[in-house]
Design a protein around this motif. Structure first.
Motif, PDB file in Angstrom:
ATOM      1  N   ASP A1477       0.813  -1.217   0.000  1.00 45.22           N
ATOM      2  CA  ASP A1477       0.000   0.000   0.000  1.00 45.22           C
ATOM      3  C   ASP A1477       0.851   1.273   0.000  1.00 45.22           C
ATOM      4  O   ASP A1477       0.297   2.379   0.077  1.00 45.22           O
ATOM      5  N   GLU A1478       2.133   1.094  -0.097  1.00 40.42           N
ATOM      6  CA  GLU A1478       2.993   2.286  -0.035  1.00 40.42           C
ATOM      7  C   GLU A1478       2.761   3.205  -1.230  1.00 40.42           C
ATOM      8  O   GLU A1478       2.659   4.437  -1.086  1.00 40.42           O
ATOM      9  N   MET A1479       2.662   2.654  -2.436  1.00 35.98           N
ATOM     10  CA  MET A1479       2.434   3.478  -3.620  1.00 35.98           C
ATOM     11  C   MET A1479       1.060   4.153  -3.545  1.00 35.98           C
ATOM     12  O   MET A1479       0.894   5.303  -3.962  1.00 35.98           O
ATOM     13  N   LYS A1480       0.074   3.433  -3.012  1.00 37.72           N
ATOM     14  CA  LYS A1480      -1.252   4.031  -2.862  1.00 37.72           C
ATOM     15  C   LYS A1480      -1.192   5.188  -1.869  1.00 37.72           C
ATOM     16  O   LYS A1480      -1.826   6.233  -2.060  1.00 37.72           O
ATOM     17  N   LEU A1481      -0.419   5.010  -0.791  1.00 40.61           N
ATOM     18  CA  LEU A1481      -0.269   6.075   0.187  1.00 40.61           C
ATOM     19  C   LEU A1481       0.336   7.321  -0.451  1.00 40.61           C
ATOM     20  O   LEU A1481      -0.167   8.442  -0.279  1.00 40.61           O
ATOM     21  N   VAL A1482       1.414   7.112  -1.195  1.00 36.21           N
ATOM     22  CA  VAL A1482       2.081   8.252  -1.832  1.00 36.21           C
ATOM     23  C   VAL A1482       1.170   8.902  -2.864  1.00 36.21           C
ATOM     24  O   VAL A1482       1.094  10.136  -2.990  1.00 36.21           O
ATOM     25  N   LYS A1483       0.443   8.098  -3.610  1.00 34.25           N
ATOM     26  CA  LYS A1483      -0.430   8.620  -4.653  1.00 34.25           C
ATOM     27  C   LYS A1483      -1.557   9.456  -4.061  1.00 34.25           C
ATOM     28  O   LYS A1483      -1.828  10.581  -4.515  1.00 34.25           O
ATOM     29  N   ASN A1484      -2.232   8.924  -3.051  1.00 32.42           N
ATOM     30  CA  ASN A1484      -3.379   9.638  -2.491  1.00 32.42           C
ATOM     31  C   ASN A1484      -2.965  10.838  -1.641  1.00 32.42           C
ATOM     32  O   ASN A1484      -3.676  11.848  -1.600  1.00 32.42           O
ATOM     33  N   LEU A1485      -1.827  10.729  -0.979  1.00 30.62           N
ATOM     34  CA  LEU A1485      -1.432  11.773  -0.036  1.00 30.62           C
ATOM     35  C   LEU A1485      -0.599  12.866  -0.676  1.00 30.62           C
ATOM     36  O   LEU A1485      -0.565  13.999  -0.182  1.00 30.62           O
ATOM     37  N   ILE A1486       0.069  12.559  -1.783  1.00 33.57           N
ATOM     38  CA  ILE A1486       0.979  13.542  -2.385  1.00 33.57           C
ATOM     39  C   ILE A1486       0.573  13.877  -3.810  1.00 33.57           C
ATOM     40  O   ILE A1486       0.306  15.038  -4.143  1.00 33.57           O
ATOM     41  N   LEU A1487       0.524  12.858  -4.654  1.00 33.69           N
ATOM     42  CA  LEU A1487       0.362  13.114  -6.084  1.00 33.69           C
ATOM     43  C   LEU A1487      -1.031  13.619  -6.429  1.00 33.69           C
ATOM     44  O   LEU A1487      -1.181  14.485  -7.304  1.00 33.69           O
ATOM     45  N   GLU A1488      -2.056  13.101  -5.789  1.00 30.95           N
ATOM     46  CA  GLU A1488      -3.417  13.471  -6.162  1.00 30.95           C
ATOM     47  C   GLU A1488      -4.095  14.358  -5.126  1.00 30.95           C
ATOM     48  O   GLU A1488      -5.310  14.545  -5.165  1.00 30.95           O
ATOM     49  N   LEU A1489      -3.347  14.908  -4.235  1.00 30.74           N
ATOM     50  CA  LEU A1489      -3.922  15.733  -3.180  1.00 30.74           C
ATOM     51  C   LEU A1489      -4.124  17.156  -3.692  1.00 30.74           C
ATOM     52  O   LEU A1489      -3.247  17.721  -4.344  1.00 30.74           O
ATOM     53  N   LYS A1490      -5.256  17.735  -3.416  1.00 27.58           N
ATOM     54  CA  LYS A1490      -5.567  19.099  -3.808  1.00 27.58           C
ATOM     55  C   LYS A1490      -5.261  20.027  -2.637  1.00 27.58           C
ATOM     56  O   LYS A1490      -5.908  19.953  -1.586  1.00 27.58           O
ATOM     57  N   PRO A1491      -4.282  20.895  -2.776  1.00 26.97           N
ATOM     58  CA  PRO A1491      -3.897  21.743  -1.630  1.00 26.97           C
ATOM     59  C   PRO A1491      -5.012  22.632  -1.133  1.00 26.97           C
ATOM     60  O   PRO A1491      -5.114  22.905   0.054  1.00 26.97           O
ATOM     61  N   ARG A1492      -5.870  23.115  -2.034  1.00 26.76           N
ATOM     62  CA  ARG A1492      -6.896  24.054  -1.613  1.00 26.76           C
ATOM     63  C   ARG A1492      -7.838  23.430  -0.586  1.00 26.76           C
ATOM     64  O   ARG A1492      -8.147  24.002   0.449  1.00 26.76           O
ATOM     65  N   GLY A1493      -8.286  22.226  -0.856  1.00 24.10           N
ATOM     66  CA  GLY A1493      -9.199  21.576   0.077  1.00 24.10           C
ATOM     67  C   GLY A1493      -8.546  21.241   1.399  1.00 24.10           C
ATOM     68  O   GLY A1493      -9.136  21.392   2.467  1.00 24.10           O
ATOM     69  N   VAL A1494      -7.308  20.789   1.348  1.00 25.41           N
ATOM     70  CA  VAL A1494      -6.607  20.437   2.592  1.00 25.41           C
ATOM     71  C   VAL A1494      -6.369  21.675   3.441  1.00 25.41           C
ATOM     72  O   VAL A1494      -6.542  21.678   4.654  1.00 25.41           O
ATOM     73  N   ALA A1495      -5.972  22.759   2.789  1.00 25.67           N
ATOM     74  CA  ALA A1495      -5.647  23.971   3.544  1.00 25.67           C
ATOM     75  C   ALA A1495      -6.877  24.566   4.206  1.00 25.67           C
ATOM     76  O   ALA A1495      -6.803  25.135   5.289  1.00 25.67           O
ATOM     77  N   VAL A1496      -8.033  24.439   3.567  1.00 30.45           N
ATOM     78  CA  VAL A1496      -9.229  25.086   4.088  1.00 30.45           C
ATOM     79  C   VAL A1496      -9.916  24.209   5.137  1.00 30.45           C
ATOM     80  O   VAL A1496     -10.355  24.682   6.188  1.00 30.45           O
ATOM     81  N   ASN A1497     -10.012  22.930   4.880  1.00 31.60           N
ATOM     82  CA  ASN A1497     -10.858  22.059   5.694  1.00 31.60           C
ATOM     83  C   ASN A1497     -10.113  21.299   6.778  1.00 31.60           C
ATOM     84  O   ASN A1497     -10.735  20.839   7.737  1.00 31.60           O
TER      85      ASN A1497
END
Length: 1849
Positions: A1477-1497
């Motif tokens: 699950d390491e690649m899935k972790l990196v993909k969901n947490l880094i590559l496909e993460l939208k900064p706007r939503g994380v920063a606001v919510n």
């Protein structure tokens, strides 16, 4: 029109009149002009008055001068009056006063040669012009190059830059700088360094194609057109060069003061080189071809050094060493051929002497036979239809044939070099577009003009025609775009002149025809010209005095050409047999020169590229076979064809024009000759451009700028909401003639002179307004003055009238008093009369009484007067008596004091003489005493013992005194007994008389003793007073010493503080520089890494075949390996490159190796920088230690001086004590002599005085001892090494004491006591040191025991909380650690004795490791069983908890009592995930993460916390592979997302904040005590337990630095378009900046503005940046660094544009800038960022704005400017002063003298000569540790992140 003329030609109007020397001279009207005036009354600038006559027919008035505010404009077409004097004056002012060499003239850039190196071509200037519109910046060659580059990219159209001008005007340099600009801003598409090769072609072409002429030391004797090719990304991929009309005649002939081509002199200067020995060269004066000009040396040029540059350029272009030697061999052969002497054999033949050494050298160098060459130099072959004849040549023809051969060889060599330079500049990348740079000769006219000048002027006619058409086309397009009516503009069309030269039966056709005639000659050709064109063409003329010349009226001037030599130069014939001899040469390079081009090989062995643009060639047809046909095409025909192809190329491109002007013929720096300038301006078409512009509407304004400028001419009712309609209405009122202006869509077009007319109206209106304002102000001031004066007069009147009233009252009072007196006087008279009449008897009595009363009254009055007089007299007498008494008393005191002083002096002299006598008597003893004292004084630690000794001596003295008193009492008792017995014995009665006699004698003696006692008491009192005085002096000296010690200590402390502060500041500066270098290396590393990735992607894209491969990574590799991330990445890249190499074997791998080598070098440099930083820190420590040592040394010297002073005081005390002891002994002896004396009062008084003196001495001794103890304590603290010396001193001192056997016993006893005291003190100090060391060691052992005890308790508590299996493992690890530490301690204490202990420890460690392995196997077995059992049971709670916790792990838990009840869900702040699950972790947490939503919510830094919690679990499991892969994947993924979305500010900011937070988490939970200070107990339990990730922290820190730099770059790209518009161009304060009448002469090709930015736009963008970073949780300190960097960019970009824009340097613009800066400071204040250092970065901009606003006239102003502008360099200050431009006529320009004063004052400044600020500079960033208070176990993972596969632990 007449009204306007009358309005303009008024008194004080300035005009231009012709002048023979200065071409145009300025004058001023002294009288208004009327329509019927025949002349103008003018006054010149020197005060001369003249009468200027007007032409009676045309009535043409002289040219008007432009207003002063228009003088010095960047664009000549912006001048209101467009004519020749205005252009000339504007160029002169810019060149002489402002030192500006570039000026626009419409689409033409006029460049004046300064004959001086200027610092305006650096990389900073290139960066400043890059991306700017042409009209926005000051004129520059870089602006033209940027315009061409921008149009090529935007319009997808090829560009050309045409550089022309006279020889020496700077054409070659201008073309060179244009090419340098392209090479800098575009870069190359490959690693082949194409841009360097393009620039390297310049020294080669200058060496073989440039020569010294009378006008230029580096004149190009050929024309060249360089096409610089670009790919579809507009990067340089190659270049191609075409040459035109090489001046071959210069090879064999040079005029006076001229030289041959540079390459010949370079070879002669390097003749002594070993590789040139076989060329048989010598100095240039030894060869005919290099000495004819009699000027073989150019001042300031080293030909030998230039040859090295040329050879380096050859090497860079791929021409190897052997080919270079071959080229030099051919050139040397040409020189030797020129020295071949041909002699007359007879009148029709010639010969060459046998064994001619120069011909021999020529033949050897070119590889031909001597016989053949000598034969065909003197003969030629004639062919007929049937036979072939060999004809001898006369000497003159043979010499010409030799020279023709030399010219032909050089021309072939020149073409060969050009061809191979082109081959070296060609690449295999497809060319998308190109920019051509044409460096061609300008119009030439000399005293003797021949075929070369004819071709040059012919080419300039063609270029001028193309230029005229282009200018007309641009004007037409502008009018059509603005939709204004236009008519055809009449301009000079030189097509008739071109037809005269190149049309059928033109000059060239007739020349070719004459060359074909068997007996054609120059004379016959001239006659044909006369017959054909003299009557039919007005442009062709015949000189009056010559039949062998003709005149052509060119566009620039008339030129007379001499026909002599035209045919020969046009034919360019060479003896074919000589060519055959050369073709048969054994020298391969020479044969290659004469081969067909298809058979020629390149020196580098490369095949010319097939891609790219097809190059145009001017060479003859290659299909012909024979050499005779090769030379049939004439030079004129070849030149015409090549010129035609050049014109076709230029017509297919967008041209840009650079006209180079030569300011003088003497090569003087910044010297302007108006005659020469006007001649060139006419010749190069600049004035033609002015004329075309003046014929239309040269002045152009936008409606908004017209409204802003001429708002003052409008009334309030004229101002409408529609600015366009407002401008229309105002213009119709101001200018009656509708033809003087036109209204376009966006602009208003004005005829020439209309802007000046409007400016005069505006100036008059402003002047009237100023007069009205002045009138009102003066009225107000006068009224204010009047009111002040009126108030003053009223006040004076009030006081005067009051005075008069008081005087009147006084008079009235006196009058009333007089009336009363008169009343009473009259009453008395009447009363007396009455009494006389009433009583006669009483009359006499009345008279008598009256008489007596009057007598008494008079007596009283006299007495009263006398009393007053006596009072004043007695007061005066008393004062006089007091003064006399005072003076007498003072005099008496002085006499008495003088007498006493004399007595004191006499006594002192007597005492001094007695002391001197004593010294003479005891001279030897004194020397010994001084030695003894010197030895005693050297001891610094005996003060306390001495004081104790003195106390004991005092006590012994007191006991002795008591004993003597007891003895005295006993004696008295005996005396009383004797007296009693005498009274009792009767037998002694007869002796009574005798006793009485004795008594009388005794009484006399008593009296004598009393007298002596009195005398002695007086002496003792005097001595006591002297001792008191000396004691006072000693106290004063002691106070002075103390004060001196304190002052010196304070000074030394301040000095050390300053030195340490300076050293600290220097070290901080060095540290910042090293940090900046390190971060720049990281940037370069990132750039190379990205480039490597791009190349890898291109390689993968180009090769569709991919082989699966996997490089296995060693699982046992330590996770602590340095820079693992970079190594792993490059390992993967190397794998990819190997795959590409297997597939495409033909690909070049040099790039990959180069990149790998570069990476290795960067790593080494990085390590070296770290080492250097450590060395700097060590140097700092050593410097501090050295300063401390110097301080101690200086302090020791001061203590030595103070010790000497103390020793002098002690010696004086010893003398005084010795004198007192002798006095006491003498007193005791005297008391013993007299039986009755001891009990006398005099004796007691004397003893009391002695005791008081003794006490005073004791007090003084104690003070001295205290001072000495302080000095000794300080000296002991500074110098520990004196202890060894003091151990050796007693023996030496004892030896010195033994010599004093004859000295006094007291001194010997004193010395003995000193020795004893010293020994005791040394023993005491040794014991004290031993005691201190033992106490310190005991304390250290106690501390170690405490620490060990705490450690054992902590380990015990941890082990008790662990499961039983884990306790064993923890105990084993603890035991191993303990044994290792003991081993290290043993090795440190005794390496030899520790071997056996080491062996024992190693054995125990092996045993423990075996036990550990057994325990591991058992644990794994139990874990498997536990998992099986947990699956069977199916209880998820306790089963999973036990299954996830490894029994073999050491987990730090909070320290609690042992028996703690276990909770079901006690989270430890960890996240568990599976390996897959390491690649899935990196993909969901880094590559496909939208900064706007994380920063606001979500909470800030959530991804960083999640990654760290996953890392903690991997550390908990002790899985190094998992830790390594997680960190590697995280770093690579962050790099990937930043590479993909690196232009998105939110993404970069988000990952900068998370990377820093991840770095802080690694530090906070690393277990390092330095990072655990702010942790809670729970956070300390979450520290990493198995791995030390310090090296990974460094890698992540480097990654954060790269992200920071990318963030700065991203923010800079967003702010860059806003800065200039918002800070400079936008009027924040409306109405302050009056728009200057520039005419808005911007380039029609400039990119339209995308929108106007204001200061509010910048502030809003800054606020957006700040709020985004705060939302992302960026550290406040990091935000401060970002803001500081942004403000630096804003200040640097604004200042750079200000320095390069003349229109921005005005007083009002300075006010705008200061207001904008204040708004930026207000923004900082609102955000709480005032202390971040951002304000200081704006200091240069603030000072530049202040410089625009301060006075600039006097010496005081210059001093104020120098002190104010400390943040600006001298170059920047001078540049601002030169660019300062008044916006209104009321402002004044800065004088040249003032600028020179500033330069003189700033001459001593040590600073960088760089003009512009470095906008690419990035401050080194630091990441201060910022711990988080957030508990890891409280973090919740939202479902929106799709991380359900993570399990909280």
């Amino acid at each position: 029109m007449n009204r306007e003329l009358e309005y303009m030609f008024v008194q004080s109007a300035r005009v231009w009149i012709p002048d023979a020397e200065e071409v145009w001279k300025s004058a001023e009207l002294t009288k208004d002009y009327k329509n019927d005036d025949a002349s103008l009354q003018l006054m010149l600038e020197d005060g001369t008055t003249i009468d200027h006559k007007l032409d009676p027919k045309t009535k043409n008035l002289p040219y008007l001068r432009n207003p002063d505010i228009l003088v010095g404009e960047n664009d000549l077409t912006a001048l209101s009056y467009l004519h020749e004097p205005a252009v000339l004056h504007n160029l002169k002012v810019r060149f002489i006063d402002s030192k500006l060499i570039y000026t626009y003239c419409g689409i033409v850039l006029v460049a004046i040669n300064p004959y001086e190196t200027l610092p305006i071509y650096g990389t900073d200037i290139i960066n400043a012009y890059s991306g700017q519109n042409m009209g926005d910046m000051d004129p520059h060659i870089f602006a033209v190059a940027e315009e061409a580059y921008k149009q090529m990219a935007r319009d997808e159209r090829n560009q050309s830059i045409i550089v022309s001008g006279e020889s020496g005007a700077g054409k070659t340099v201008s073309a060179k700088y244009a090419m340098r600009y392209f090479a800098t801003v575009s870069g190359s598409a490959s690693e082949a360094n194409v841009e360097e090769k393009v620039l390297a072609s310049n020294p080669i072409m200058e060496a073989i194609g440039n020569a010294k002429t009378t006008r230029n030391d580096n004149s190009s004797r050929f024309g060249k057109y360089i096409e610089i090719g670009f790919d579809n990304r507009y990067r340089i991929i190659g270049a191609n060069m075409r040459t035109y009309l090489l001046e071959k005649s210069r090879v064999v002939f040079q005029a006076d003061e001229e030289r041959n081509y540079h390459i010949f002199y370079q070879l002669c200067a390097s003749a002594n080189q070993p590789e040139f020995k076989n060329l048989r060269l010598s100095t240039a004066n030894d060869f005919l071809y290099t000495r004819q000009g009699r000027s073989p040396v150019i001042e300031g040029v080293d030909d030998a050094k230039e040859l090295c540059t040329t050879r380096h350029a050859f090497t860079l272009l791929g021409i190897n060493e052997s080919y270079q030697i071959g080229l030099f061999q051919v050139l040397a052969a040409i020189l030797h051929l020129g020295n071949v002497e041909i002699k007359d054999r007879d009148s029709d033949s010639s010969l060459i002497a046998p064994n001619n050494r120069h011909l021999t050298a020529f033949c050897e160098l070119v590889g031909v036979t001597y016989q053949d060459m000598s034969q065909w130099l003197c003969h030629r072959k004639l062919k007929t239809a049937t036979e072939t004849y060999i004809k001898p040549l006369p000497r003159l023809q043979a010499t010409n044939a030799r020279d023709a051969l030399s010219k032909h060889i050089y021309a072939k060599l020149f073409n060969w070099i050009v061809e191979h330079v082109n081959k070296a500049l060609v690449t295999n990348v497809k060319q998308h577009s190109f920019i051509g740079v044409l460096d061609i000769y300008g119009f030439e006219t000399f005293e003797i003009n021949s075929f070369e000048q004819f071709c040059i002027n012919y080419a300039n006619e063609k270029l001028q025609q193309q230029f005229n058409m282009h200018v007309f086309k641009l004007e037409q397009e502008e009018y059509m775009k603005e939709q204004i009516p236009w008519t055809l503009i009449d301009f000079y069309d030189n097509q008739p002149c071109i037809n005269l030269i190149e049309a059928k039966m033109g000059i060239l056709d007739l020349l070719d025809e004459e060359c074909k005639m068997p007996k054609g000659s120059d004379d016959s050709w001239a006659q044909k010209l006369y017959n054909t064109h003299l009557k039919t063409c007005s442009l062709f003329e015949k000189p009056r005095m010559s039949n062998r010349a003709f005149i052509i009226q060119h566009f620039a001037d008339k030129v007379e050409y001499q026909c002599e030599g035209f045919l020969e130069k046009n034919k360019d014939t060479v003896n074919e047999e000589q060519i055959h001899v050369l073709k048969a040469s054994k020298f391969d390079l020479l044969v290659e020169l004469f081969q067909d081009e298809e058979k020629a090989t390149t020196p580098t062995g490369q095949v010319p590229g097939t891609g790219g643009r097809t190059r145009l060639s001017i060479k003859p047809d290659k299909g012909r076979d024979t050499s005779s046909k090769e030379h049939k095409k004439t030079v004129g025909c070849q030149f015409r064809n090549s010129l035609q192809m050049l014109m076709e190329t230029l017509n297919a491109t967008t041209p840009h024009y650079v006209r180079c002007i030569k300011p003088n013929d003497f090569k003087l720096a910044f010297s302007f000759d108006p005659k020469r300038a006007v001649q060139q301006l006419r010749a190069c078409g600049v004035l033609e451009t002015i004329r075309i512009s003046a014929a239309g509407f040269p002045s152009r304004w936008t409606y908004q700028e017209f409204f802003s400028r001429y708002r003052v001419l409008m009334k309030q009712k004229d101002v409408l909401p529609d600015k366009k309609l407002t401008c229309r209405n105002v213009l119709e009122k101001l200018v009656q003639d509708q033809d003087k202006y036109q209204f376009g869509k966006t602009k208003i077009f004005f005829r020439a002179g209309q802007v000046a007319y409007l400016e005069k109206l505006r100036a008059d209106k402003l002047r009237a307004a100023c007069i009205r304002i002045q009138k009102t102000i003066r009225c107000w001031l006068a009224r204010k003055k009047y009111l002040r004066q009126r108030s003053a007069v009223i006040t004076i009147q009030r006081f005067t009238r009051g005075y008069q009233a008081r005087c009147l009252v006084k008079f009235m009072r006196r009058t009333q008093a007089a009336t009363v007196i008169q009343k009473y006087q009259r009453m008395c008279v009447e009363r007396k009369r009455y009494r006389q009449k009433q009583a006669a008897a009483l009359a006499m009595q009345t008279i008598l009484r009256a008489y007596m009363a009057r007598q008494k009254y008079q007596a009283l009055l006299r007495e009263h007067k006398a009393v007053i007089i006596q009072k004043h007299v007695r007061g005066w007498l008393a004062r006089c008596w007091y003064k006399r008494c005072l003076e007498a008393i003072v005099y008496l005191q002085c006499c008495i004091r003088r007498m006493r002083a004399k007595r004191e002096l006499k006594k002192l002299k007597i005492e001094a003489r007695s002391v001197e006598h004593f010294k003479k008597l005891n001279k030897g003893m004194e020397n010994k005493i001084m030695q003894l004292q010197r030895k005693i004084d050297e001891q610094n630690k005996d003060n306390r013992v001495i004081s104790e000794k003195l106390v004991s001596l005092e006590s012994s003295y007191a006991s002795e005194s008591e004993r003597m008193r007891g003895e005295l009492g006993r004696l008295r008792g005996v005396e009383e007994d004797a007296k009693n017995k005498a009274n009792q014995v009767s037998s002694l009665l007869e002796e009574l008389e005798k006793l009485r006699k004795e008594l009388s004698v005794t009484q006399q003696e008593k009296k004598t003793i009393e007298d002596w006692a009195q005398k002695y008491r007086d002496e003792m009192e005097k001595m006591v007073s002297e001792l008191k005085d000396q004691n006072g002096l000693l106290k004063k000296e002691k106070d002075d010493l103390n004060r001196m010690i304190q002052e010196q200590s304070q000074q030394m402390t301040e000095k050390m503080t300053r030195a340490i502060a300076q050293e600290t500041q220097q070290l901080e500066t060095d540290l910042n520089e090293e940090r900046s270098r390190y971060q720049n290396l990281l940037t370069e590393h990132l750039r190379l890494e990205e480039k490597y990735d791009d190349l890898k992607e291109e390689l993968a894209h180009s090769t569709n075949v991919s082989k699966p491969g996997h490089r296995r990574t060693d699982s046992t590799h330590s996770s602590n390996e340095s820079e693992y991330t970079y190594n792993s990445e490059y390992a993967e890249l190397e794998d990819g490159s190997r795959v590409g190499e297997d597939v495409t074997r033909g690909m070049d791998t040099s790039l990959t190796l180069k990149l790998q080598k570069r990476v290795t070098e960067l790593e080494q440099e990085k390590q070296s920088l770290r080492n250097e930083l450590e060395n700097r820190e060590e140097q700092f420590q050593r410097a501090r230690a050295r300063d401390d040592a110097q301080f101690r040394k200086a302090r020791g010297a001061e203590l030595e001086y103070e010790s000497l002073k103390r020793q002098e005081l002690e010696s004086e005390n010893k003398k005084l004590r010795h004198d007192l002891a002798e006095m006491r002994q003498s007193l005791l002896g005297g008391a013993a002599a007299g039986t009755g004396a001891p009990g006398s009062p005099a004796y007691k008084v004397l003893l009391d005085q002695l005791n008081a003196s003794c006490e005073e001495l004791e007090v003084r001794k104690e003070e001295v001892l205290i001072l000495r103890s302080q000095l000794v304590s300080q000296k002991e603290a500074m110098h520990h090494k004196d202890e060894k010396e003091t151990m050796t001193e007693p023996s030496v001192f004892a030896k010195d004491v033994n010599k004093l056997k004859d000295a006094d016993e007291l001194k010997q006893a004193y010395v003995g006591l000193k020795d004893t005291n010293r020994l005791l003190e040394q023993q005491l100090q040794a014991q004290r040191r031993t005691y201190d060391s033992e106490v310190e060691s005991l304390r250290g052992e106690l501390q170690n025991v405490k620490e060990e005890n705490n450690r054992q308790q902590q380990l015990l508590a941890q082990n008790l909380q662990l499961p039983p299996e884990a306790r064993i493992e923890a105990s084993l690890q603890h035991e191993i650690t303990r044994l290792t530490n003991e081993n290290l301690e043993l090795m440190a204490d005794d390496p030899t004795a520790s071997r056996e202990a080491r062996v024992i420890i190693l054995r125990r460690m092996v045993d423990l490791m075996e036990q550990l392995e057994k325990q591991d196997r058992t644990i794994r077995k139990l874990k498997k069983q536990l998992k099986v059992y947990s699956k069977r049971i199916g209880e998820m709670g306790a089963g999973q908890a036990e299954g996830q916790t490894s029994p073999g792990q050491m987990v730090e838990e909070p320290i609690h009592p042992v028996n703690i009840p276990r909770r079901e869900k006690d989270f430890q702040g960890m996240l568990e995930y599976k390996k897959e699950d390491e690649m899935k972790l990196v993909k969901n947490l880094i590559l496909e993460l939208k900064p706007r939503g994380v920063a606001v919510n979500l909470i800030p830094g959530l991804p960083a916390y999640i990654l760290f919690m996953c890392l903690r679990h991997a550390d908990y499991l002790n899985d190094d592979q998992k830790v390594r892969t997680l960190l590697t994947s995280t770093i690579n993924s962050i790099k990937k997302i930043l590479k993909k979305r690196g232009d998105d500010f939110e993404t970069v900011s988000f990952w900068l904040a998370n990377t820093c937070r991840f770095l802080h988490c690694l530090k906070q939970y690393s277990g390092d005590e330095a990072f655990m200070k702010h942790n809670t107990s729970r956070q300390n339990e979450h520290c990493l337990s198995n791995f030390d990730l310090a090296e990974y922290r460094q890698v992540i820190s480097d990654l954060a630095i790269q992200i920071y730099q990318q963030l700065v770059k991203c923010m800079e790209n967003i702010l860059q378009p806003m800065i200039v518009s918002g800070m400079l161009e936008h009027e924040t304060i409306q109405g302050v900046s009056g728009v200057k009448p520039t005419g808005l002469r911007k380039r029609t090709s400039s990119i339209a503005d995308e929108g106007t930015y204001t200061l509010d736009s910048i502030l809003r963008q800054l606020s957006a940046f700040h709020s985004t970073m705060c939302q992302h949780g960026t550290d406040p300190e990091l935000i401060k660094q970002v803001v500081k960097q942004l403000f630096y960019i804003i200040g640097a970009v604004t200042l750079n544009n200000l320095l390069l824009r003349k229109d921005m340097c005005s007083w009002s613009k300075g006010m705008q800038i200061r207001y904008n800066v204040s708004q930026l400071e207000e923004w900082l204040r609102d955000k709480g960022l005032m202390n971040c250092g951002a304000k200081e970065t704006l200091e240069p901009l603030i000072q530049a704005a202040q410089l625009l606003q301060v006075k600039k006239k006097t010496e005081e102003d210059a001093e104020a400017i120098c002190s104010m502008c400390h943040a600006l360099t001298t170059a920047q200050i001078v540049k601002v002063l030169n660019l300062y431009t008044p916006v209104n006529e009321f402002e004044e320009r800065v004088s040249v003298a003032f600028i020179r004063t500033i330069q003189t004052r700033l001459r001593d400044r040590s600073e960088s000569p760089q003009l512009l600020m470095d906008t690419k500079m990035i401050y080194p960033v630091t990441f201060p540790f910022s711990p988080s208070s957030l508990a890891l176990e409280t973090i919740q993972i939202p479902t929106s992140l799709n991380l359900s596969f993570l399990t909280r632990v």
